[in-house]
Enzyme design. Structure first.
Site, PDB file in Angstrom:
ATOM      1  N   LYS A   1       0.854  -1.179   0.000  1.00 13.68           N
ATOM      2  CA  LYS A   1       0.000   0.000   0.000  1.00 13.68           C
ATOM      3  C   LYS A   1       0.897   1.238   0.000  1.00 13.68           C
ATOM      4  CE  LYS A   1      -4.446   0.629   2.261  1.00 13.68           C
ATOM      5  NZ  LYS A   1      -5.136   0.577   3.543  1.00 13.68           N
TER       6      LYS A   1
HETATM    7  O1  G3P Z   1      -7.820   1.192   5.405  1.00 14.83           O
HETATM    8  C1  G3P Z   1      -8.045   2.543   5.255  1.00 14.83           C
HETATM    9  C2  G3P Z   1      -9.416   3.054   5.642  1.00 14.83           C
HETATM   10  O2  G3P Z   1     -10.382   2.076   5.502  1.00 14.83           O
HETATM   11  C3  G3P Z   1      -9.474   3.843   6.894  1.00 14.83           C
HETATM   12  O3  G3P Z   1     -10.773   4.078   7.362  1.00 14.83           O
HETATM   13  O4  G3P Z   1     -12.379   4.799   9.098  1.00 14.83           O
HETATM   14  O5  G3P Z   1      -9.927   5.340   9.366  1.00 14.83           O
HETATM   15  O6  G3P Z   1     -11.313   6.508   7.676  1.00 14.83           O
HETATM   16  P1  G3P Z   1     -11.118   5.254   8.442  1.00 14.83           P
END
Ligand code: G3P
Length: 223
Positions: A86
């Site tokens: 990533k």
């Molecule tokens: O994996 C990255 C993403 O899904 C992060 O989510 O909830 O931290 O914005 P959030």
């Protein structure tokens, strides 16, 4: 058909959701890995990759310049054959994706922290296997996360772009079917959202009623 990934580094959640037969990959990020304190990084990544068989597991680099991203990516990809690196969006990230896609041993990249169609187009052009638009974080700033996915999927379709869209930063089950309807190839969901997707109060009520009616009819037969 739209695929579901689990957005988690928790081994129990991963093992449990894989057993449901609906998970085609895992995405992690430094925040999710930091939450799993009991285990050191490499054994954890190895174990996650092993649980997924041939399905992809995204693990993020921490470097901020191209050289360190490329070096980290090479080390990470040696951990397991299903590991996808990533890479955060940005000029340094694009250069890293481009370099990792040169030569014989290409490394699959998932470009993360994508918030515009242009970022997604650049990532695809540099060679990304996946792009990850962050739906919830756009909604958080009163933008339209699902709308971004719809636009991105439309442009990718017009140009025959093979890079897969992983809708990330999913906050609730409604996000999931909306990004699926918008043309996302993949939706990566936290375990809590996956569980909410499977459940419905009317399903529980229905099962309860069927069992109660069955029991009642048996009781009246016995009388
Ligand atoms: O994996 C990255 C993403 O899904 C992060 O989510 O909830 O931290 O914005 P959030």
């Amino acid at each position: 058909m739209v695929k579901f990934f689990l957005d988690s580094a928790n081994l129990e959640e991963i093992e449990e959701s894989v057993s449901w037969g609906v998970i085609s990959g895992i995405t992690t990020n430094p925040t999710l890995i930091a939450k799993e304190s009991g285990m050191s990084f490499e054994p954890m990544v190895k174990q996650i990759c092993a649980l997924l068989g041939n399905n992809p597991v995204s693990v993020e680099v921490l470097g901020t310049d191209t050289d360190s991203m490329v070096n980290e990516a090479r080390l990470l990809s040696a951990v397991a054959s299903n590991l996808v690196v990533k890479i955060p969006m940005g000029i340094e990230g694009l250069k890293a994706v481009y370099r990792l896609n040169q030569g014989k041993k290409k490394i699959a990249c998932n470009v993360t922290l994508v918030f515009s169609v242009n970022q997604a187009l650049l990532a695809a052009r540099a060679g990304a296997a996946y792009v990850s638009p962050f739906v919830g974080r756009l909604d958080d700033i009163s933008w339209d996360g699902v709308g971004l996915v719809r636009e991105m999927a439309g442009v990718f379709k017009i140009h025959g772009i093979k890079t897969e869209i992983i809708s990330a930063s999913i906050r609730h089950p409604r996000h999931v079917h909306e990004v699926a309807a918008a043309g996302s190839d993949i939706v990566t969901v936290p375990f809590s959202v996956l569980r909410q997707m499977a459940n419905h109060p009317l399903t529980d009520l229905g099962v309860e009623r069927f069992l109660r009616d069955w029991e009642r009819s048996r009781e009246s037969e016995e009388m």
